[in-house]
Each structure stands twice: as structure tokens, then as C-alpha cells.
Write an enzyme that holds these catalytic residues in place. Structure first.
Site, PDB file in Angstrom:
ATOM      1  N   GLU A 274     -23.981  11.726 -21.608  1.00 43.72           N
ATOM      2  CA  GLU A 274     -23.368  10.414 -21.811  1.00 43.72           C
ATOM      3  C   GLU A 274     -21.879  10.548 -21.558  1.00 43.72           C
ATOM      4  O   GLU A 274     -21.231  11.439 -22.111  1.00 43.72           O
ATOM      5  CB  GLU A 274     -23.633   9.923 -23.235  1.00 43.72           C
ATOM      6  CG  GLU A 274     -22.816   8.731 -23.682  1.00 43.72           C
ATOM      7  CD  GLU A 274     -22.962   7.533 -22.757  1.00 43.72           C
ATOM      8  OE1 GLU A 274     -21.908   6.988 -22.358  1.00 43.72           O
ATOM      9  OE2 GLU A 274     -24.099   7.145 -22.433  1.00 43.72           O
TER      10      GLU A 274
ATOM     11  N   ALA B  75     -29.495  -8.042 -30.756  1.00 45.11           N
ATOM     12  CA  ALA B  75     -30.262  -7.279 -31.756  1.00 45.11           C
ATOM     13  C   ALA B  75     -31.623  -7.895 -32.047  1.00 45.11           C
ATOM     14  O   ALA B  75     -32.096  -7.891 -33.182  1.00 45.11           O
ATOM     15  CB  ALA B  75     -29.449  -7.141 -33.047  1.00 45.11           C
TER      16      ALA B  75
ATOM     17  N   HIS C 277     -37.673  -9.205 -28.806  1.00 47.03           N
ATOM     18  CA  HIS C 277     -38.169 -10.472 -28.280  1.00 47.03           C
ATOM     19  C   HIS C 277     -39.703 -10.521 -28.299  1.00 47.03           C
ATOM     20  O   HIS C 277     -40.382  -9.515 -28.036  1.00 47.03           O
ATOM     21  CB  HIS C 277     -37.691 -10.684 -26.849  1.00 47.03           C
ATOM     22  CG  HIS C 277     -36.227 -10.958 -26.744  1.00 47.03           C
ATOM     23  ND1 HIS C 277     -35.693 -12.202 -26.984  1.00 47.03           N
ATOM     24  CD2 HIS C 277     -35.175 -10.146 -26.430  1.00 47.03           C
ATOM     25  CE1 HIS C 277     -34.373 -12.156 -26.820  1.00 47.03           C
ATOM     26  NE2 HIS C 277     -34.035 -10.913 -26.487  1.00 47.03           N
TER      27      HIS C 277
ATOM     28  N   LYS D 294     -30.865 -17.816 -21.679  1.00 43.02           N
ATOM     29  CA  LYS D 294     -31.600 -18.237 -22.871  1.00 43.02           C
ATOM     30  C   LYS D 294     -30.761 -19.153 -23.744  1.00 43.02           C
ATOM     31  O   LYS D 294     -31.271 -19.773 -24.668  1.00 43.02           O
ATOM     32  CB  LYS D 294     -32.020 -17.009 -23.695  1.00 43.02           C
ATOM     33  CG  LYS D 294     -32.973 -16.052 -22.989  1.00 43.02           C
ATOM     34  CD  LYS D 294     -33.393 -14.945 -23.937  1.00 43.02           C
ATOM     35  CE  LYS D 294     -34.293 -13.927 -23.264  1.00 43.02           C
ATOM     36  NZ  LYS D 294     -33.543 -13.014 -22.393  1.00 43.02           N
TER      37      LYS D 294
ATOM     38  N   ARG E  27     -24.234  -6.980 -19.700  1.00 42.81           N
ATOM     39  CA  ARG E  27     -25.625  -6.727 -19.352  1.00 42.81           C
ATOM     40  C   ARG E  27     -25.695  -6.198 -17.932  1.00 42.81           C
ATOM     41  O   ARG E  27     -24.998  -6.674 -17.033  1.00 42.81           O
ATOM     42  CB  ARG E  27     -26.466  -8.014 -19.404  1.00 42.81           C
ATOM     43  CG  ARG E  27     -26.557  -8.652 -20.768  1.00 42.81           C
ATOM     44  CD  ARG E  27     -25.683  -9.856 -20.844  1.00 42.81           C
ATOM     45  NE  ARG E  27     -26.363 -11.039 -21.355  1.00 42.81           N
ATOM     46  CZ  ARG E  27     -25.755 -12.207 -21.539  1.00 42.81           C
ATOM     47  NH1 ARG E  27     -24.484 -12.341 -21.257  1.00 42.81           N
ATOM     48  NH2 ARG E  27     -26.421 -13.229 -22.007  1.00 42.81           N
TER      49      ARG E  27
ATOM     50  N   SER F 190     -31.583  -7.950 -20.815  1.00 46.40           N
ATOM     51  CA  SER F 190     -32.514  -8.519 -21.780  1.00 46.40           C
ATOM     52  C   SER F 190     -33.850  -8.825 -21.103  1.00 46.40           C
ATOM     53  O   SER F 190     -33.863  -9.371 -19.991  1.00 46.40           O
ATOM     54  CB  SER F 190     -31.937  -9.809 -22.365  1.00 46.40           C
ATOM     55  OG  SER F 190     -32.818 -10.388 -23.285  1.00 46.40           O
TER      56      SER F 190
ATOM     57  N   CYS G 191     -15.361   1.975 -48.226  1.00 45.22           N
ATOM     58  CA  CYS G 191     -15.334   0.612 -47.681  1.00 45.22           C
ATOM     59  C   CYS G 191     -15.829  -0.334 -48.759  1.00 45.22           C
ATOM     60  O   CYS G 191     -17.014  -0.323 -49.111  1.00 45.22           O
ATOM     61  CB  CYS G 191     -16.226   0.511 -46.437  1.00 45.22           C
ATOM     62  SG  CYS G 191     -16.458  -1.170 -45.823  1.00 45.22           S
TER      63      CYS G 191
ATOM     64  N   CYS H 194     -15.874  -3.753 -48.778  1.00 43.45           N
ATOM     65  CA  CYS H 194     -16.649  -4.918 -48.332  1.00 43.45           C
ATOM     66  C   CYS H 194     -18.138  -4.587 -48.217  1.00 43.45           C
ATOM     67  O   CYS H 194     -18.997  -5.349 -48.656  1.00 43.45           O
ATOM     68  CB  CYS H 194     -16.135  -5.412 -46.984  1.00 43.45           C
ATOM     69  SG  CYS H 194     -14.445  -6.048 -46.995  1.00 43.45           S
TER      70      CYS H 194
END
Length: 468
Positions: free
Chosen positions: A33, A48, A51, A251, A312, A349, A412, A414
Site C-alpha cells: 500500500e 458505509a 447495499h 443514487k 470513487r 459503489s 477522548c 466526546c
């Protein structure tokens, strides 16, 4: 030169799940990578969603991979400890003419093997009180769901590493080592590596990898940028996925919940020639806000805590078959022009959804090419997720702190992320070596203060643990 059987280029969700799938077999595998961490491309900036598969053109690879992969996510999420929930999804009609569009959408869903039902306006308002009260009805697809896409990358690659896969980040592919028209290895910015097979899962750069091998010179990735708002979960809560009635090219702008509890708004679709430009624009943000308000009029700017954009990897795969509309279809194939190359390209997607099926298809392509895949007796599909302090009961939290006091120190506020969680990720099978890497794994810094409280402390922890 270090030798491998297979080298995977690209550490997005497709590359990571392919590495995991192939780690099942007696093969020596390397994943490279170019970024400092896996999953930093489209895999960390998307909607996320797993589908249901109502949208792809029937007969395309997109439709087939979506159909095959959707039911895989229940088992995968259990094996890998990935946050996943089958919430179902709604395509919401607002006006009468939009309601008329739901029937052909239902027909397409059924042609793709997807269960779908049209529900009334009254039922839609009952299921999602925040929806525009002027809704005229919706198409419901119960098999859709919410997933943590970065967790899917991390869990897959950690399981692959546990099963013998090597991973190198900060490692950029620069060319092939060829023996005539047969691949013998690759050049990278760090070293040369030998191999018999290269799997091209390079996302927006997958076309350039092909062209380096003089393969598919007509294929081109033209990225499409999608912008998003992240909303404060203390201001708005939603457990559903709301689509608008789609257009010819998109979409549409979604409003949806997430596995982290935040509501997400977006994306739009802006074609770009720049494969690195993830900047948001005033025009784009205004576009998605207006689209979101059409679905959920009650959202207001006070709820916004972050904006971001993703790219994308949209490809011009229409050349595959002129008799069928394969525009922007996936490319999943063994290259004909050269020996030893498998291309996974144009994976936009529903690429996240389709990743497990694409990984399985790679195994089939290798076998079809004569590769003998012998399963390891030691292969273990289970990856145990690290504890998340904020998800535990009080008694479980107390037990964890008693075992390791670092889990009693909140870094953290929050998101209630502890020092123990951060240190565990720094020393995980694929170490988190930057603030953003820890953020993607733990969700720290995503609350209202956007890390202004925790960042100095996290930097101290990174310095201490990595001795830098």
C-alpha cells in the site's frame, strides 16, 4: 530479491479482503500500500452501506457481485468482529411522480434477486419519524445494512497477517519485472519483489497499473468525488438508510445512520481528473445539504461537526460488451495480454458490499488459470476485536480497568476513548502509527471538539510507544 507467490497492489477493502481470502491457501502473499496505512482511499470515505443490490444494471458484474456478497456479511462480521447491522434501506418518494418511479425500481431489484416492497406514505412516516412528511411512499429493501468500512479493512488484513500474509505500507508500485510477457515480480520505491501473480487492486490508479503492463490501454479511471457532512449524534439520531429516487447518473443524496451513531449526509457526484483532490467545495456542500433537506427537512447546520470527501474509482468498462449497457461496470479478470496479472478495477459503489465476493472470485480466477490452491490446515478465520470501552457495561469496564489501568484513563472525552485502546492499536498486528490511523480505528476525534482535546495526548502516546 524476496520472492512471493502473489503480490496484491492496494490496501483498500477489496485488496484486504482478497488477502484474507487467499491466506486460506498454502501461498506466500505480500500486500503493498503506497499510503502510510491501509484503507485511506475510497474505503475510508464512503456511505458505509452494505447495499441490497436494487440499483446495478441486471446482468452486470456489479449486480452479480452485489447479489453474491450481500449475504456473506453476516458471517464475515461475526468472524472478524466488524460492526454490522441489517437495518434495511428505503428509497423515499416525495412527490406523486416519484412514487410512480418505485415500481420499475422494484422490478429491477427483483431481476437482481433482491427482495423489495413498496410501502405507503403512512407506513414510511411510522418507520422513520424524521422523514419529509410530504413523502408519498417508499421502496423498502430489507437486506441492506450499515457497516464500519474501515473496520472491514483492518479486520480483514489483521486476520490475513495472522494467517501469514506480509503487509508493507509506504510502499508504492513503480513497475513490473517481466520475462517476455510473463510477470516475474514488481519494482517499488523500497525494493524489488519477485512473484508469479500480481493482483491489481489499486483503486483510482488501477488503470495506470494495467497500462504499465501494456494491458487494456483503452481503459481509464475517471474519479468521481463525493462530498459528505457528518452530524453530531447528540443532535440527531437515525437508525435507517434513506435514499431519494435516483437519477440517471447517481443514487442521489442520502441521509443515513451509522454503526457509530452519527448521521451521515451525502454524497454528490462530481467527475474530476485529479486522483488526489479530496477537497470539499461550497457548491458541492450546498448541493448535498439541499438534497438532504428534501428527505429530512428538520436537519439544520448546528448539527454539523465535520465535512469530508472521497473519490470513487469509476472506469469506462463499456467496451467489455457493446450489446449490453456495462457502462462503469466492474473489471474482474485475468489479463489476456500478459501472464500473471489479475485486474480488479473500476470498483466503485457497490464495491464495499461486493468485496467479499470479489475476493472469492479471485480464488476462482487463479484456479481457472491452473493455480493449485491447497488449503492450510492451520487457517483460522477468526479475528478477535479489541475491546471498546464505551461499548462495555459498567461491570465490564471495571473488570477491564482492574486488569489494565490504562483503560481507566479517558483520552477522548466526546467518544470516551481510553489510553488502553490507543496503546492496543499502536501495537496491533498492523500498527496504527499516526493520529489519523488511530482515529480511523477507534473513532476518537470525531466528536464535537474534532480532536482539539485529545490530539496532544495522542501525540504523546505515539511518541512514547514508538520511541519517536
Amino acid at each position: 530479491m524476496k520472492e512471493y507467490d502473489i503480490i496484491i497492489i492496494g490496501g483498500g477493502v477489496v485488496g484486504c479482503m482478497t488477502a484474507r481470502a487467499l491466506s486460506r491457501y498454502d501461498l506466500k502473499i505480500l500486500l503493498i500500500e503506497r499510503e502510510s496505512d491501509i484503507g485511506m482511499g475510497a474505503s475510508s470515505a464512503n456511505s458505509a452501506i452494505v447495499h441490497a443490490g436494487h440499483d446495478p444494471v441486471p446482468g452486470t458484474l456489479k449486480a452479480e457481485m452485489n447479489r453474491l456478497a450481500n449475504p456473506m456479511w453476516d458471517q464475515i462480521s461475526q468472524e472478524l468482529g466488524i460492526p454490522f447491522r441489517r437495518s434495511g434501506a428505503y428509497i423515499v418518494a416525495i412527490e406523486e411522480h416519484e412514487f410512480g418511479c418505485l415500481t420499475p425500481l422494484k422490478d429491477r431489484a427483483q431481476r437482481n434477486g433482491v427482495i423489495a416492497e413498496i410501502i405507503s406514505a403512512e407506513e414510511m412516516r411510522k418507520r422513520e419519524p424524521l422523514v419529509n412528511p410530504e413523502t408519498t411512499g417508499a421502496l423498502f429493501t430489507p437486506s441492506a445494512g450499515m457497516v464500519d468500512p474501515f473496520a472491514a479493512c483492518v479486520a480483514s488484513i489483521e486476520n490475513a497477517i495472522a494467517n501469514g500474509v506480509d503487509v508493507l505500507t509506504d510502499t508504492e508500485f513503480t513497475g513490473f519485472i517481466l520475462d517476455g510477457r510473463k510477470i516475474r515480480g514488481i519494482h517499488t520505491n523500497r525494493s524489488d519483489f519477485g512473484c508469479r501473480w500480481v493482483i491489481n487492486a489499486a483503486g483510482t490508479y488501477s488503470d495506470q497499473v494495467m497500462h504499465t503492463a501494456e494491458v487494456r490501454k483503452e481503459f481509464k479511471i475517471t474519479p468521481r468525488r463525493g462530498e459528505y457532512y457528518l452530524l453530531d449524534k447528540s443532535e440527531i439520531a437515525m437508525n435507517n438508510i434513506l435514499f431519494p429516487v435516483p437519477s440517471e447518473v447517481s443514487k442521489g443524496i442520502l441521509v443515513l445512520g451509522s454503526t457509530h451513531g452519527n448521521v451521515l449526509v451525502g454524497p454528490n457526484s462530481q467527475q474530476t481528473t485529479d486522483k488526489e483532490n479530496k477537497a470539499v467545495t461550497p457548491e458541492g456542500l450546498n448541493e448535498i445539504w439541499q438534497g438532504a433537506q428534501k428527505l429530512v427537512p428538520s436537519i439544520n447546520p448546528r448539527m454539523i461537526i465535520a465535512v469530508f470527501a472521497g473519490l470513487r474509482a469509476s472506469g469506462n468498462a463499456a467496451c467489455l460488451n457493446p450489446d449490453v449497457d456495462y457502462s462503469h461496470d466492474f473489471v474482474i479478470e485475468t489479463a489476456r495480454e500478459i501472464s500473471g496479472l489479475i485486474n480488479l478495477a473500476g470498483i466503485e459503489s457497490p464495491g464495499l458490499t461486493a468485496a467479499p465476493a470479489i475476493a472469492h472470485r479471485v480464488s476462482e480466477l487463479l484456479q481457472e488459470s491452473g493455480e493449485k490452491l491447497t488449503e492450510k490446515k492451520s487457517w483460522n478465520p477468526i479475528r478477535s476485536a479489541l475491546p471498546r470501552f464505551n461499548h462495555l457495561t459498567r461491570s465490564e469496564q471495571a473488570a477491564l480497568v482492574a486488569k489494565d489501568p490504562r483503560y481507566g484513563r479517558i483520552v477522548c472525552r466526546c467518544e470516551m476513548i481510553t489510553e488502553g485502546e490507543i496503546v492496543a492499536e499502536i501495537h496491533a498486528p498492523l500498527p496504527a502509527r499516526t493520529y489519523d490511523a488511530i482515529k480511523r480505528r477507534t473513532w476518537l476525534g470525531t466528536g464535537r471538539c474534532l480532536g482539539s482535546f485529545d490530539m496532544p495526548r495522542v501525540v504523546e502516546l505515539l511518541s512514547r510507544e514508538l520511541n519517536i
